[in-house]
Design a protein around this motif. Structure first.
Motif, PDB file in Angstrom:
ATOM      1  N   GLN A  34     -40.721 -47.588  73.062  1.00  0.00           N
ATOM      2  CA  GLN A  34     -40.674 -47.372  74.507  1.00  0.00           C
ATOM      3  C   GLN A  34     -40.891 -45.898  74.815  1.00  0.00           C
ATOM      4  OE1 GLN A  34     -36.830 -49.532  75.199  1.00  0.00           O
ATOM      5  NE2 GLN A  34     -38.049 -50.375  76.880  1.00  0.00           N
ATOM      6  N   ASP A  35     -41.464 -45.658  75.985  1.00  0.00           N
ATOM      7  CA  ASP A  35     -41.640 -44.312  76.527  1.00  0.00           C
ATOM      8  C   ASP A  35     -42.492 -43.400  75.657  1.00  0.00           C
ATOM      9  OD1 ASP A  35     -40.059 -44.973  78.758  1.00  0.00           O
ATOM     10  OD2 ASP A  35     -38.236 -44.587  77.601  1.00  0.00           O
ATOM     11  N   LEU A  36     -43.483 -43.971  74.971  1.00  0.00           N
ATOM     12  CA  LEU A  36     -44.450 -43.189  74.205  1.00  0.00           C
ATOM     13  C   LEU A  36     -45.840 -43.616  74.648  1.00  0.00           C
ATOM     14  CD1 LEU A  36     -42.950 -43.485  70.610  1.00  0.00           C
ATOM     15  CD2 LEU A  36     -42.787 -41.515  72.143  1.00  0.00           C
ATOM     16  N   GLU A  37     -46.774 -42.691  74.619  1.00  0.00           N
ATOM     17  CA  GLU A  37     -48.164 -43.033  74.939  1.00  0.00           C
ATOM     18  C   GLU A  37     -49.093 -42.205  74.073  1.00  0.00           C
ATOM     19  OE1 GLU A  37     -50.717 -41.139  76.543  1.00  0.00           O
ATOM     20  OE2 GLU A  37     -49.535 -39.344  76.748  1.00  0.00           O
ATOM     21  N   PHE A  38     -50.273 -42.751  73.817  1.00  0.00           N
ATOM     22  CA  PHE A  38     -51.299 -42.012  73.093  1.00  0.00           C
ATOM     23  C   PHE A  38     -52.669 -42.380  73.646  1.00  0.00           C
ATOM     24  CE2 PHE A  38     -53.783 -40.746  69.250  1.00  0.00           C
ATOM     25  CZ  PHE A  38     -53.489 -39.404  69.327  1.00  0.00           C
ATOM     26  N   GLU A  39     -52.879 -42.016  74.902  1.00  0.00           N
ATOM     27  CA  GLU A  39     -54.132 -42.288  75.589  1.00  0.00           C
ATOM     28  C   GLU A  39     -55.325 -41.730  74.810  1.00  0.00           C
ATOM     29  OE1 GLU A  39     -56.343 -41.206  79.844  1.00  0.00           O
ATOM     30  OE2 GLU A  39     -54.349 -40.414  79.438  1.00  0.00           O
ATOM     31  N   ALA A  40     -55.117 -40.643  74.104  1.00  0.00           N
ATOM     32  CA  ALA A  40     -56.205 -39.973  73.386  1.00  0.00           C
ATOM     33  C   ALA A  40     -56.924 -40.898  72.405  1.00  0.00           C
ATOM     34  CB  ALA A  40     -55.664 -38.748  72.651  1.00  0.00           C
ATOM     35  N   LEU A  41     -56.240 -41.928  71.920  1.00  0.00           N
ATOM     36  CA  LEU A  41     -56.881 -42.863  70.996  1.00  0.00           C
ATOM     37  C   LEU A  41     -58.160 -43.433  71.590  1.00  0.00           C
ATOM     38  CD1 LEU A  41     -56.853 -44.567  68.385  1.00  0.00           C
ATOM     39  CD2 LEU A  41     -55.435 -46.231  69.618  1.00  0.00           C
ATOM     40  N   LEU A  42     -58.169 -43.613  72.903  1.00  0.00           N
ATOM     41  CA  LEU A  42     -59.329 -44.212  73.571  1.00  0.00           C
ATOM     42  C   LEU A  42     -60.551 -43.300  73.562  1.00  0.00           C
ATOM     43  CD1 LEU A  42     -57.460 -45.787  76.607  1.00  0.00           C
ATOM     44  CD2 LEU A  42     -58.124 -46.898  74.452  1.00  0.00           C
ATOM     45  N   SER A  43     -60.363 -42.021  73.295  1.00  0.00           N
ATOM     46  CA  SER A  43     -61.494 -41.087  73.265  1.00  0.00           C
ATOM     47  C   SER A  43     -62.087 -40.929  71.864  1.00  0.00           C
ATOM     48  CB  SER A  43     -61.060 -39.718  73.795  1.00  0.00           C
ATOM     49  OG  SER A  43     -60.158 -39.097  72.903  1.00  0.00           O
ATOM     50  N   LEU A  44     -61.478 -41.525  70.873  1.00  0.00           N
ATOM     51  CA  LEU A  44     -61.934 -41.365  69.484  1.00  0.00           C
ATOM     52  C   LEU A  44     -63.384 -41.801  69.309  1.00  0.00           C
ATOM     53  CD1 LEU A  44     -61.476 -40.776  66.487  1.00  0.00           C
ATOM     54  CD2 LEU A  44     -60.350 -43.000  66.304  1.00  0.00           C
ATOM     55  N   THR A  45     -63.726 -42.985  69.776  1.00  0.00           N
ATOM     56  CA  THR A  45     -65.095 -43.472  69.585  1.00  0.00           C
ATOM     57  C   THR A  45     -66.096 -42.638  70.386  1.00  0.00           C
ATOM     58  OG1 THR A  45     -64.671 -45.163  71.273  1.00  0.00           O
ATOM     59  CG2 THR A  45     -64.485 -45.842  68.968  1.00  0.00           C
ATOM     60  N   ASP A  46     -65.707 -42.243  71.601  1.00  0.00           N
ATOM     61  CA  ASP A  46     -66.606 -41.410  72.419  1.00  0.00           C
ATOM     62  C   ASP A  46     -66.938 -40.109  71.701  1.00  0.00           C
ATOM     63  OD1 ASP A  46     -66.338 -43.359  74.377  1.00  0.00           O
ATOM     64  OD2 ASP A  46     -65.007 -42.168  75.630  1.00  0.00           O
ATOM     65  N   SER A  47     -65.898 -39.446  71.199  1.00  0.00           N
ATOM     66  CA  SER A  47     -66.091 -38.154  70.529  1.00  0.00           C
ATOM     67  C   SER A  47     -66.920 -38.300  69.266  1.00  0.00           C
ATOM     68  CB  SER A  47     -64.730 -37.533  70.195  1.00  0.00           C
ATOM     69  OG  SER A  47     -63.997 -37.280  71.370  1.00  0.00           O
ATOM     70  N   ALA A  48     -66.632 -39.331  68.482  1.00  0.00           N
ATOM     71  CA  ALA A  48     -67.370 -39.537  67.231  1.00  0.00           C
ATOM     72  C   ALA A  48     -68.831 -39.866  67.508  1.00  0.00           C
ATOM     73  CB  ALA A  48     -66.710 -40.647  66.412  1.00  0.00           C
ATOM     74  N   TYR A  49     -69.079 -40.687  68.509  1.00  0.00           N
ATOM     75  CA  TYR A  49     -70.448 -41.074  68.832  1.00  0.00           C
ATOM     76  C   TYR A  49     -71.249 -39.867  69.313  1.00  0.00           C
ATOM     77  CZ  TYR A  49     -74.261 -44.074  70.391  1.00  0.00           C
ATOM     78  OH  TYR A  49     -75.485 -44.677  70.541  1.00  0.00           O
ATOM     79  N   GLU A  50     -70.643 -39.086  70.186  1.00  0.00           N
ATOM     80  CA  GLU A  50     -71.340 -37.898  70.685  1.00  0.00           C
ATOM     81  C   GLU A  50     -71.651 -36.927  69.541  1.00  0.00           C
ATOM     82  OE1 GLU A  50     -70.667 -34.316  73.879  1.00  0.00           O
ATOM     83  OE2 GLU A  50     -69.846 -36.295  74.349  1.00  0.00           O
ATOM     84  N   ARG A  51     -70.695 -36.777  68.626  1.00  0.00           N
ATOM     85  CA  ARG A  51     -70.925 -35.896  67.478  1.00  0.00           C
ATOM     86  C   ARG A  51     -72.037 -36.441  66.586  1.00  0.00           C
ATOM     87  NH1 ARG A  51     -65.850 -33.743  64.199  1.00  0.00           N
ATOM     88  NH2 ARG A  51     -65.470 -33.014  66.311  1.00  0.00           N
ATOM     89  N   ALA A  52     -72.063 -37.744  66.382  1.00  0.00           N
ATOM     90  CA  ALA A  52     -73.038 -38.350  65.477  1.00  0.00           C
ATOM     91  C   ALA A  52     -74.442 -38.409  66.065  1.00  0.00           C
ATOM     92  CB  ALA A  52     -72.588 -39.755  65.091  1.00  0.00           C
ATOM     93  N   THR A  53     -74.520 -38.637  67.390  1.00  0.00           N
ATOM     94  CA  THR A  53     -75.838 -38.899  67.984  1.00  0.00           C
ATOM     95  C   THR A  53     -76.273 -37.865  69.015  1.00  0.00           C
ATOM     96  OG1 THR A  53     -74.980 -40.218  69.824  1.00  0.00           O
ATOM     97  CG2 THR A  53     -75.421 -41.390  67.740  1.00  0.00           C
ATOM     98  N   GLY A  54     -75.334 -37.085  69.532  1.00  0.00           N
ATOM     99  CA  GLY A  54     -75.644 -36.170  70.612  1.00  0.00           C
ATOM    100  C   GLY A  54     -75.740 -36.859  71.960  1.00  0.00           C
ATOM    101  N   GLU A  55     -75.420 -38.144  71.992  1.00  0.00           N
ATOM    102  CA  GLU A  55     -75.504 -38.927  73.216  1.00  0.00           C
ATOM    103  C   GLU A  55     -74.132 -39.435  73.630  1.00  0.00           C
ATOM    104  OE1 GLU A  55     -78.324 -42.046  72.570  1.00  0.00           O
ATOM    105  OE2 GLU A  55     -79.876 -40.671  71.910  1.00  0.00           O
ATOM    106  N   GLU A  56     -74.058 -39.888  74.874  1.00  0.00           N
ATOM    107  CA  GLU A  56     -72.824 -40.457  75.398  1.00  0.00           C
ATOM    108  C   GLU A  56     -72.649 -41.882  74.868  1.00  0.00           C
ATOM    109  OE1 GLU A  56     -71.409 -41.426  79.825  1.00  0.00           O
ATOM    110  OE2 GLU A  56     -72.010 -39.321  79.513  1.00  0.00           O
ATOM    111  N   PHE A  57     -71.418 -42.230  74.529  1.00  0.00           N
ATOM    112  CA  PHE A  57     -71.104 -43.568  74.023  1.00  0.00           C
ATOM    113  C   PHE A  57     -71.111 -44.563  75.172  1.00  0.00           C
ATOM    114  CE2 PHE A  57     -67.879 -46.638  72.184  1.00  0.00           C
ATOM    115  CZ  PHE A  57     -68.693 -47.096  71.168  1.00  0.00           C
ATOM    116  N   ASP A  58     -71.923 -45.595  75.052  1.00  0.00           N
ATOM    117  CA  ASP A  58     -72.038 -46.598  76.103  1.00  0.00           C
ATOM    118  C   ASP A  58     -72.073 -47.976  75.445  1.00  0.00           C
ATOM    119  OD1 ASP A  58     -72.363 -47.764  78.585  1.00  0.00           O
ATOM    120  OD2 ASP A  58     -74.545 -47.540  78.564  1.00  0.00           O
TER     121      ASP A  58
END
Length: 173
Positions: free
Chosen positions: A109-133
């Motif tokens: 209870q009372d914990l959050e880790f919203e940042a997990l949702l940005s993991l794929t976006d960041s990795a995709y942008e790093r790998a391809t130079g494009e936005e994850f869609d």
């Protein structure tokens, strides 16, 4: 990408960097970027499946015990907050995820880790130079696991159920 590799990447989070979510995620972002676009999309699919599996009335009830009751349609439960709290369960690894999935009373209870949702976006942008869609086959958004949100004999409609409530904040009754 398979389940084993998925959990290996999740295990790379650097919790010594707690307080700086980007730093916590960095080792996982680097490893996931090396999987290429297809691997990142497959990771996103597995992540969505895990979050979707935790999107149940029972898990929500355990997450907000003493605060709000998902069976009471007049109790407000933030769809975003419930999602970010489910992220904590996945971010803590396979064993913890499986324990909470089996036994919702173990939900933190009372914990959050919203940042997990940005993991794929960041990795995709790093790998391809494009936005994850990429649109996953199942939704990880709260209240979208219709099987997990089947009403019980205790479920009551209220101000946060029904067609007048925006879809992502509407609980099934």
């Amino acid at each position: 990408m398979n389940e084993t590799k998925f959990w290996k990447i999740v295990s790379l989070f650097d919790w010594n960097q707690t307080g700086d979510d980007d730093a916590v995620l960095e080792p996982a972002v680097a490893a996931l970027a090396e999987e290429g676009a297809d691997g990142i999309c497959q990771f996103a699919e597995i992540l969505a499946q895990k979050l979707h599996a935790l999107d149940t009335r029972r898990h929500c009830k355990a997450c907000y015990v003493g605060e709000a009751d998902p069976d009471n349609g007049d109790d407000y439960i933030s769809a975003d907050d419930f999602l970010y709290q489910r992220c904590v369960v996945v971010a803590n690894g396979k064993d913890f995820f499986e324990e909470v999935l089996r036994d919702p009373s173990e939900f933190p209870q009372d914990l959050e880790f919203e940042a997990l949702l940005s993991l794929t976006d960041s990795a995709y942008e790093r790998a391809t130079g494009e936005e994850f869609d990429h649109c996953t086959a199942v939704s990880y958004e709260s209240f979208q696991n219709h099987e997990g949100w089947k009403p019980t004999d205790q479920t009551q409609p209220g101000s946060f159920t029904g067609d007048s409530v925006p879809l992502l904040n509407r609980r099934p009754t």
